[in-house]
Scaffold this active site. Structure first.
Site, mmCIF file in Angstrom:
data_model
loop_
_atom_site.group_PDB
_atom_site.id
_atom_site.type_symbol
_atom_site.label_atom_id
_atom_site.label_comp_id
_atom_site.label_asym_id
_atom_site.label_seq_id
_atom_site.Cartn_x
_atom_site.Cartn_y
_atom_site.Cartn_z
ATOM 1 N N ASP A 19 -44.672 0.436 -68.111
ATOM 2 C CA ASP A 19 -44.272 -0.954 -67.857
ATOM 3 C C ASP A 19 -44.676 -1.821 -69.047
ATOM 4 O O ASP A 19 -44.350 -3.001 -69.089
ATOM 5 C CB ASP A 19 -44.999 -1.492 -66.627
ATOM 6 C CG ASP A 19 -46.507 -1.467 -66.847
ATOM 7 O OD1 ASP A 19 -47.045 -0.371 -67.076
ATOM 8 O OD2 ASP A 19 -47.142 -2.539 -66.833
ATOM 9 N N GLU A 22 -48.438 16.554 -65.735
ATOM 10 C CA GLU A 22 -48.552 15.086 -65.838
ATOM 11 C C GLU A 22 -49.974 14.760 -66.273
ATOM 12 O O GLU A 22 -50.951 15.126 -65.598
ATOM 13 C CB GLU A 22 -48.250 14.375 -64.510
ATOM 14 C CG GLU A 22 -48.277 12.858 -64.692
ATOM 15 C CD GLU A 22 -48.107 12.024 -63.411
ATOM 16 O OE1 GLU A 22 -47.910 10.801 -63.535
ATOM 17 O OE2 GLU A 22 -48.177 12.596 -62.307
ATOM 18 N N LYS A 35 -55.929 -3.675 -76.970
ATOM 19 C CA LYS A 35 -56.617 -4.135 -78.189
ATOM 20 C C LYS A 35 -56.376 -3.151 -79.341
ATOM 21 O O LYS A 35 -56.473 -1.933 -79.150
ATOM 22 C CB LYS A 35 -58.118 -4.236 -77.929
ATOM 23 C CG LYS A 35 -58.471 -5.410 -77.056
ATOM 24 C CD LYS A 35 -59.958 -5.605 -76.973
ATOM 25 C CE LYS A 35 -60.261 -6.750 -76.034
ATOM 26 N NZ LYS A 35 -61.521 -6.620 -75.350
ATOM 27 N N ASN A 56 -60.680 15.797 -68.631
ATOM 28 C CA ASN A 56 -60.455 14.692 -69.560
ATOM 29 C C ASN A 56 -59.417 15.113 -70.610
ATOM 30 O O ASN A 56 -59.628 16.088 -71.341
ATOM 31 C CB ASN A 56 -61.781 14.337 -70.242
ATOM 32 C CG ASN A 56 -61.658 13.097 -71.098
ATOM 33 O OD1 ASN A 56 -60.568 12.723 -71.545
ATOM 34 N ND2 ASN A 56 -62.784 12.439 -71.330
ATOM 35 N N THR A 93 -43.504 6.983 -59.708
ATOM 36 C CA THR A 93 -44.959 7.120 -59.608
ATOM 37 C C THR A 93 -45.476 5.935 -58.774
ATOM 38 O O THR A 93 -44.727 5.006 -58.477
ATOM 39 C CB THR A 93 -45.616 7.083 -61.005
ATOM 40 O OG1 THR A 93 -45.691 5.727 -61.437
ATOM 41 C CG2 THR A 93 -44.849 7.890 -62.029
ATOM 42 N N GLU A 94 -46.773 5.945 -58.445
ATOM 43 C CA GLU A 94 -47.349 4.811 -57.704
ATOM 44 C C GLU A 94 -47.195 3.509 -58.487
ATOM 45 O O GLU A 94 -46.767 2.482 -57.965
ATOM 46 C CB GLU A 94 -48.851 5.022 -57.441
ATOM 47 C CG GLU A 94 -49.179 5.828 -56.209
ATOM 48 C CD GLU A 94 -49.291 7.302 -56.518
ATOM 49 O OE1 GLU A 94 -49.053 7.697 -57.692
ATOM 50 O OE2 GLU A 94 -49.606 8.066 -55.598
ATOM 51 N N TYR A 95 -47.557 3.550 -59.771
ATOM 52 C CA TYR A 95 -47.480 2.339 -60.598
ATOM 53 C C TYR A 95 -46.042 1.860 -60.729
ATOM 54 O O TYR A 95 -45.763 0.667 -60.686
ATOM 55 C CB TYR A 95 -48.084 2.603 -61.990
ATOM 56 C CG TYR A 95 -49.569 2.360 -62.038
ATOM 57 C CD1 TYR A 95 -50.439 3.195 -61.357
ATOM 58 C CD2 TYR A 95 -50.114 1.295 -62.738
ATOM 59 C CE1 TYR A 95 -51.812 2.974 -61.379
ATOM 60 C CE2 TYR A 95 -51.477 1.065 -62.769
ATOM 61 C CZ TYR A 95 -52.322 1.911 -62.087
ATOM 62 O OH TYR A 95 -53.671 1.694 -62.105
ATOM 63 N N ASP A 117 -52.692 4.296 -69.623
ATOM 64 C CA ASP A 117 -53.424 3.057 -69.914
ATOM 65 C C ASP A 117 -52.956 2.506 -71.265
ATOM 66 O O ASP A 117 -52.958 3.234 -72.259
ATOM 67 C CB ASP A 117 -54.929 3.344 -69.946
ATOM 68 C CG ASP A 117 -55.425 3.821 -68.583
ATOM 69 O OD1 ASP A 117 -54.858 3.394 -67.562
ATOM 70 O OD2 ASP A 117 -56.363 4.639 -68.536
HETATM 71 C C1 LIG Z 1 -52.515 3.589 -65.053
HETATM 72 S S1 LIG Z 1 -52.875 5.053 -64.245
HETATM 73 C C2 LIG Z 1 -51.273 5.790 -63.940
HETATM 74 C C3 LIG Z 1 -51.287 6.778 -62.803
HETATM 75 C C4 LIG Z 1 -49.953 7.463 -62.488
HETATM 76 N N1 LIG Z 1 -49.489 8.268 -63.597
HETATM 77 C C5 LIG Z 1 -48.889 6.469 -62.087
HETATM 78 O O1 LIG Z 1 -47.958 6.255 -62.870
HETATM 79 O O2 LIG Z 1 -48.965 5.919 -60.987
HETATM 80 C C6 LIG Z 1 -53.519 6.047 -65.569
HETATM 81 C C7 LIG Z 1 -54.252 7.275 -65.071
HETATM 82 O O3 LIG Z 1 -54.650 8.045 -66.199
HETATM 83 C C8 LIG Z 1 -55.940 8.556 -65.973
HETATM 84 N N2 LIG Z 1 -56.555 8.798 -67.289
HETATM 85 C C9 LIG Z 1 -56.695 7.909 -68.292
HETATM 86 N N3 LIG Z 1 -57.315 8.475 -69.349
HETATM 87 C C10 LIG Z 1 -57.567 9.765 -68.991
HETATM 88 C C11 LIG Z 1 -58.189 10.849 -69.653
HETATM 89 N N4 LIG Z 1 -58.686 10.732 -70.895
HETATM 90 N N5 LIG Z 1 -58.262 12.029 -68.996
HETATM 91 C C12 LIG Z 1 -57.775 12.161 -67.736
HETATM 92 N N6 LIG Z 1 -57.177 11.155 -67.053
HETATM 93 C C13 LIG Z 1 -57.076 9.965 -67.679
HETATM 94 C C14 LIG Z 1 -56.648 7.468 -65.179
HETATM 95 O O4 LIG Z 1 -57.745 7.976 -64.455
HETATM 96 C C15 LIG Z 1 -55.514 6.975 -64.278
HETATM 97 O O5 LIG Z 1 -55.486 7.686 -63.070
#
Ligand SMILES: C[S@@+](CC[C@H](N)C(=O)[O-])C[C@H]1O[C@@H](n2cnc3c(N)ncnc32)[C@H](O)[C@@H]1O
Length: 246
Positions: free
Chosen positions: A162, A44, A130, A104, A200-202, A126
Protein backbone atom coordinates in the site's frame (compact mmCIF):
# COMPACT_ATOMS: atom_id res chain seq x y z
CA UNK A 1 -8.00 -25.75 17.81
CA UNK A 2 -8.22 -22.56 19.94
CA UNK A 3 -4.89 -21.53 21.34
CA UNK A 4 -5.22 -18.47 23.56
CA UNK A 5 -3.12 -16.65 26.17
CA UNK A 6 0.39 -15.28 25.80
CA UNK A 7 1.78 -17.77 28.32
CA UNK A 8 1.11 -20.92 26.36
CA UNK A 9 2.31 -19.75 22.95
CA UNK A 10 5.41 -21.89 22.77
CA UNK A 11 3.53 -24.95 23.99
CA UNK A 12 0.76 -24.30 21.48
CA UNK A 13 3.28 -24.10 18.65
CA UNK A 14 5.18 -27.17 19.81
CA UNK A 15 1.90 -29.10 19.81
CA UNK A 16 1.51 -28.60 16.04
CA UNK A 17 4.48 -30.28 14.34
CA UNK A 18 2.23 -31.08 11.35
CA UNK A 19 2.05 -27.35 10.54
CA UNK A 20 4.46 -25.27 12.61
CA UNK A 21 8.21 -25.43 12.10
CA UNK A 22 10.16 -23.97 15.01
CA UNK A 23 13.54 -25.17 13.73
CA UNK A 24 13.40 -24.42 9.98
CA UNK A 25 17.21 -24.60 9.65
CA UNK A 26 16.84 -28.37 9.92
CA UNK A 27 14.97 -28.45 6.62
CA UNK A 28 17.43 -26.42 4.54
CA UNK A 29 17.74 -28.29 1.23
CA UNK A 30 15.18 -30.84 2.42
CA UNK A 31 11.84 -29.06 2.05
CA UNK A 32 10.70 -31.39 -0.73
CA UNK A 33 11.39 -34.27 1.63
CA UNK A 34 9.38 -32.47 4.32
CA UNK A 35 6.38 -32.10 1.98
CA UNK A 36 6.87 -35.59 0.55
CA UNK A 37 6.78 -34.46 -3.11
CA UNK A 38 8.64 -32.39 -5.73
CA UNK A 39 5.99 -29.73 -6.22
CA UNK A 40 7.17 -26.11 -6.48
CA UNK A 41 7.70 -24.28 -3.21
CA UNK A 42 6.15 -20.82 -2.77
CA UNK A 43 7.13 -18.76 0.25
CA UNK A 44 5.58 -15.66 1.82
CA UNK A 45 8.16 -13.61 3.70
CA UNK A 46 6.47 -11.81 6.60
CA UNK A 47 3.13 -13.64 6.51
CA UNK A 48 1.63 -11.90 9.58
CA UNK A 49 -1.58 -13.67 10.60
CA UNK A 50 -1.35 -15.92 7.56
CA UNK A 51 -4.62 -15.29 5.67
CA UNK A 52 -2.84 -15.16 2.30
CA UNK A 53 -0.68 -18.25 2.72
CA UNK A 54 -3.47 -20.43 4.11
CA UNK A 55 -5.90 -19.41 1.34
CA UNK A 56 -3.22 -19.88 -1.33
CA UNK A 57 -2.42 -23.37 -0.06
CA UNK A 58 -6.09 -24.35 -0.39
CA UNK A 59 -6.49 -22.70 -3.80
CA UNK A 60 -3.31 -24.26 -5.21
CA UNK A 61 -2.88 -27.88 -4.11
CA UNK A 62 -0.38 -28.25 -6.99
CA UNK A 63 2.23 -26.28 -4.99
CA UNK A 64 3.70 -26.29 -1.49
CA UNK A 65 3.54 -23.15 0.64
CA UNK A 66 5.68 -21.87 3.49
CA UNK A 67 4.78 -18.79 5.52
CA UNK A 68 7.66 -17.18 7.41
CA UNK A 69 7.40 -14.73 10.29
CA UNK A 70 9.60 -13.91 13.25
CA UNK A 71 6.90 -13.53 15.91
CA UNK A 72 5.60 -16.61 17.69
CA UNK A 73 2.26 -14.95 18.49
CA UNK A 74 1.69 -14.34 14.76
CA UNK A 75 2.60 -17.94 14.01
CA UNK A 76 0.02 -19.06 16.50
CA UNK A 77 -2.64 -16.82 14.96
CA UNK A 78 -1.65 -18.06 11.49
CA UNK A 79 -1.91 -21.69 12.60
CA UNK A 80 -5.43 -21.08 13.91
CA UNK A 81 -6.38 -19.32 10.71
CA UNK A 82 -4.96 -22.11 8.54
CA UNK A 83 -6.90 -24.79 10.41
CA UNK A 84 -10.11 -22.76 10.33
CA UNK A 85 -9.72 -22.09 6.58
CA UNK A 86 -9.15 -25.81 5.90
CA UNK A 87 -12.20 -26.73 7.91
CA UNK A 88 -14.32 -24.14 6.12
CA UNK A 89 -13.16 -25.56 2.78
CA UNK A 90 -14.19 -29.04 3.95
CA UNK A 91 -10.58 -30.23 4.06
CA UNK A 92 -10.52 -31.15 7.74
CA UNK A 93 -7.09 -31.39 9.32
CA UNK A 94 -5.28 -32.09 6.04
CA UNK A 95 -2.37 -29.60 5.98
CA UNK A 96 0.08 -31.43 3.78
CA UNK A 97 1.04 -28.54 1.44
CA UNK A 98 1.45 -25.81 4.09
CA UNK A 99 4.14 -25.07 6.66
CA UNK A 100 4.51 -22.06 8.95
CA UNK A 101 8.08 -21.28 9.92
CA UNK A 102 9.34 -19.13 12.79
CA UNK A 103 12.39 -17.32 11.47
CA UNK A 104 14.04 -13.97 10.83
CA UNK A 105 14.16 -13.23 7.08
CA UNK A 106 17.52 -11.53 7.60
CA UNK A 107 19.04 -15.04 7.69
CA UNK A 108 16.85 -16.60 5.00
CA UNK A 109 19.83 -18.36 3.42
CA UNK A 110 20.07 -20.49 6.56
CA UNK A 111 16.72 -22.17 5.89
CA UNK A 112 16.65 -22.55 2.10
CA UNK A 113 19.25 -23.89 -0.32
CA UNK A 114 20.08 -22.30 -3.69
CA UNK A 115 17.32 -23.05 -6.20
CA UNK A 116 14.97 -24.52 -3.61
CA UNK A 117 12.18 -21.95 -4.10
CA UNK A 118 10.04 -21.15 -7.12
CA UNK A 119 8.25 -18.07 -5.88
CA UNK A 120 8.68 -15.48 -3.16
CA UNK A 121 5.73 -13.36 -2.08
CA UNK A 122 6.41 -10.03 -0.38
CA UNK A 123 3.06 -8.75 0.84
CA UNK A 124 2.81 -5.40 2.58
CA UNK A 125 6.35 -5.61 3.89
CA UNK A 126 7.26 -3.00 6.51
CA UNK A 127 8.00 0.20 4.53
CA UNK A 128 10.78 1.52 6.81
CA UNK A 129 10.10 5.09 5.58
CA UNK A 130 13.20 6.74 7.05
CA UNK A 131 16.08 6.88 4.60
CA UNK A 132 18.54 5.71 7.25
CA UNK A 133 16.53 2.45 7.49
CA UNK A 134 16.46 1.76 3.73
CA UNK A 135 18.67 -1.32 4.15
CA UNK A 136 15.94 -2.94 6.25
CA UNK A 137 13.39 -2.87 3.44
CA UNK A 138 12.79 -6.38 2.13
CA UNK A 139 13.20 -5.15 -1.45
CA UNK A 140 16.60 -3.61 -0.77
CA UNK A 141 19.31 -4.94 -3.04
CA UNK A 142 20.95 -6.87 -0.22
CA UNK A 143 17.75 -8.94 0.27
CA UNK A 144 16.98 -9.28 -3.44
CA UNK A 145 20.46 -10.73 -4.02
CA UNK A 146 19.67 -13.42 -1.46
CA UNK A 147 16.29 -14.18 -3.04
CA UNK A 148 17.95 -14.52 -6.46
CA UNK A 149 20.20 -17.27 -5.13
CA UNK A 150 17.31 -19.18 -3.56
CA UNK A 151 14.96 -19.04 -6.57
CA UNK A 152 15.07 -21.77 -9.24
CA UNK A 153 14.98 -21.43 -13.05
CA UNK A 154 11.26 -20.61 -12.95
CA UNK A 155 11.73 -18.24 -10.03
CA UNK A 156 9.68 -15.06 -9.56
CA UNK A 157 9.05 -12.47 -6.85
CA UNK A 158 5.49 -11.18 -6.44
CA UNK A 159 5.26 -7.95 -4.52
CA UNK A 160 2.24 -6.03 -3.19
CA UNK A 161 2.17 -2.95 -1.01
CA UNK A 162 0.00 0.00 0.00
CA UNK A 163 3.11 2.19 0.34
CA UNK A 164 3.79 4.33 -2.68
CA UNK A 165 7.25 5.24 -1.41
CA UNK A 166 8.19 1.59 -0.82
CA UNK A 167 6.86 0.73 -4.27
CA UNK A 168 8.95 3.46 -5.91
CA UNK A 169 12.00 2.37 -3.96
CA UNK A 170 11.41 -1.27 -4.93
CA UNK A 171 10.92 -0.64 -8.65
CA UNK A 172 14.18 1.31 -8.64
CA UNK A 173 15.90 -1.42 -6.66
CA UNK A 174 14.77 -4.13 -9.15
CA UNK A 175 15.59 -1.94 -12.17
CA UNK A 176 19.05 -1.02 -10.82
CA UNK A 177 19.76 -4.73 -10.57
CA UNK A 178 18.77 -5.19 -14.23
CA UNK A 179 15.73 -7.29 -13.33
CA UNK A 180 12.71 -7.66 -15.56
CA UNK A 181 9.33 -6.62 -14.15
CA UNK A 182 5.86 -7.32 -15.48
CA UNK A 183 2.19 -6.74 -14.61
CA UNK A 184 3.01 -3.52 -12.80
CA UNK A 185 -0.13 -2.03 -11.28
CA UNK A 186 -0.58 1.25 -9.42
CA UNK A 187 -4.15 0.38 -8.46
CA UNK A 188 -4.64 -3.37 -8.32
CA UNK A 189 -8.30 -3.16 -7.36
CA UNK A 190 -9.29 -0.32 -9.70
CA UNK A 191 -11.86 -2.58 -11.37
CA UNK A 192 -12.87 -4.37 -8.18
CA UNK A 193 -11.21 -7.37 -6.55
CA UNK A 194 -9.41 -9.51 -9.14
CA UNK A 195 -10.63 -13.14 -9.13
CA UNK A 196 -7.05 -14.53 -9.18
CA UNK A 197 -5.86 -12.26 -6.40
CA UNK A 198 -5.82 -13.66 -2.88
CA UNK A 199 -6.03 -10.86 -0.33
CA UNK A 200 -3.82 -10.57 2.73
CA UNK A 201 -5.04 -9.14 6.07
CA UNK A 202 -3.40 -5.77 5.38
CA UNK A 203 -4.74 -5.71 1.84
CA UNK A 204 -8.30 -6.36 3.01
CA UNK A 205 -8.00 -3.50 5.48
CA UNK A 206 -6.52 -1.03 2.98
CA UNK A 207 -8.93 -2.07 0.23
CA UNK A 208 -11.87 -1.38 2.54
CA UNK A 209 -10.40 2.06 3.24
CA UNK A 210 -10.31 2.73 -0.51
CA UNK A 211 -6.51 2.91 -0.65
CA UNK A 212 -4.52 2.03 -3.75
CA UNK A 213 -2.66 -1.26 -3.78
CA UNK A 214 0.56 -1.36 -5.81
CA UNK A 215 1.75 -4.63 -7.30
CA UNK A 216 4.41 -6.04 -9.58
CA UNK A 217 6.04 -9.32 -10.50
CA UNK A 218 9.79 -9.70 -10.91
CA UNK A 219 10.93 -12.37 -13.34
CA UNK A 220 14.15 -13.92 -12.09
CA UNK A 221 14.79 -17.48 -13.33
CA UNK A 222 16.03 -18.00 -16.93
CA UNK A 223 13.11 -20.26 -17.82
CA UNK A 224 10.60 -17.74 -16.46
CA UNK A 225 12.41 -15.00 -18.38
CA UNK A 226 12.32 -16.99 -21.67
CA UNK A 227 8.63 -17.65 -21.20
CA UNK A 228 7.95 -13.98 -20.54
CA UNK A 229 9.93 -12.83 -23.59
CA UNK A 230 8.14 -15.38 -25.82
CA UNK A 231 4.80 -14.16 -24.47
CA UNK A 232 5.74 -10.55 -25.29
CA UNK A 233 6.81 -11.54 -28.82
CA UNK A 234 3.51 -13.41 -29.34
CA UNK A 235 1.56 -10.37 -28.13
CA UNK A 236 3.42 -8.06 -30.54
CA UNK A 237 2.89 -10.52 -33.43
CA UNK A 238 -0.83 -10.77 -32.65
CA UNK A 239 -1.12 -6.97 -32.55
CA UNK A 240 0.66 -6.70 -35.93
CA UNK A 241 -1.65 -9.29 -37.45
CA UNK A 242 -4.68 -7.47 -36.08
CA UNK A 243 -3.40 -4.17 -37.53
CA UNK A 244 -2.86 -5.71 -40.96
CA UNK A 245 -6.33 -7.17 -41.04
CA UNK A 246 -7.96 -3.80 -40.31
C1 LIG B 1 3.01 -5.30 7.70
S1 LIG B 1 2.99 -6.96 8.11
C2 LIG B 1 2.24 -7.75 6.69
C3 LIG B 1 1.63 -9.09 7.02
C4 LIG B 1 0.98 -9.84 5.85
N1 LIG B 1 1.94 -10.17 4.82
C5 LIG B 1 -0.17 -9.06 5.25
O1 LIG B 1 -0.03 -8.56 4.13
O2 LIG B 1 -1.22 -8.96 5.89
C6 LIG B 1 4.71 -7.40 7.93
C7 LIG B 1 5.04 -8.72 8.58
O3 LIG B 1 6.40 -9.02 8.31
C8 LIG B 1 6.99 -9.59 9.46
N2 LIG B 1 8.43 -9.32 9.39
C9 LIG B 1 9.03 -8.13 9.24
N3 LIG B 1 10.38 -8.26 9.24
C10 LIG B 1 10.62 -9.59 9.39
C11 LIG B 1 11.81 -10.36 9.46
N4 LIG B 1 13.02 -9.79 9.39
N5 LIG B 1 11.69 -11.70 9.60
C12 LIG B 1 10.47 -12.28 9.69
N6 LIG B 1 9.30 -11.60 9.63
C13 LIG B 1 9.38 -10.26 9.48
C14 LIG B 1 6.31 -8.87 10.62
O4 LIG B 1 6.39 -9.62 11.81
C15 LIG B 1 4.88 -8.75 10.09
O5 LIG B 1 4.10 -9.86 10.46
Amino acid sequence: MRLRGRKGIREALEAQPDLVILNPKEYKGRWSEYFGNDRPIYVELGMGKGQFISRMSIKHPEANFIGVDMYDELLRRASEKARAAREEAGLGEELSNLALALFNIEYIEDIFSPGELERIYLNFSDPWPKKKHARRRLTHRRFVEKYMKLLNERGEIHFKTDSRSLFEFSLNSFADMGLRMRNISLDLHADGPHPDNVMTEYETKFFEQGMNIYRCEVVIGPEALDKHIRHLADTVAAEEKQKQSE
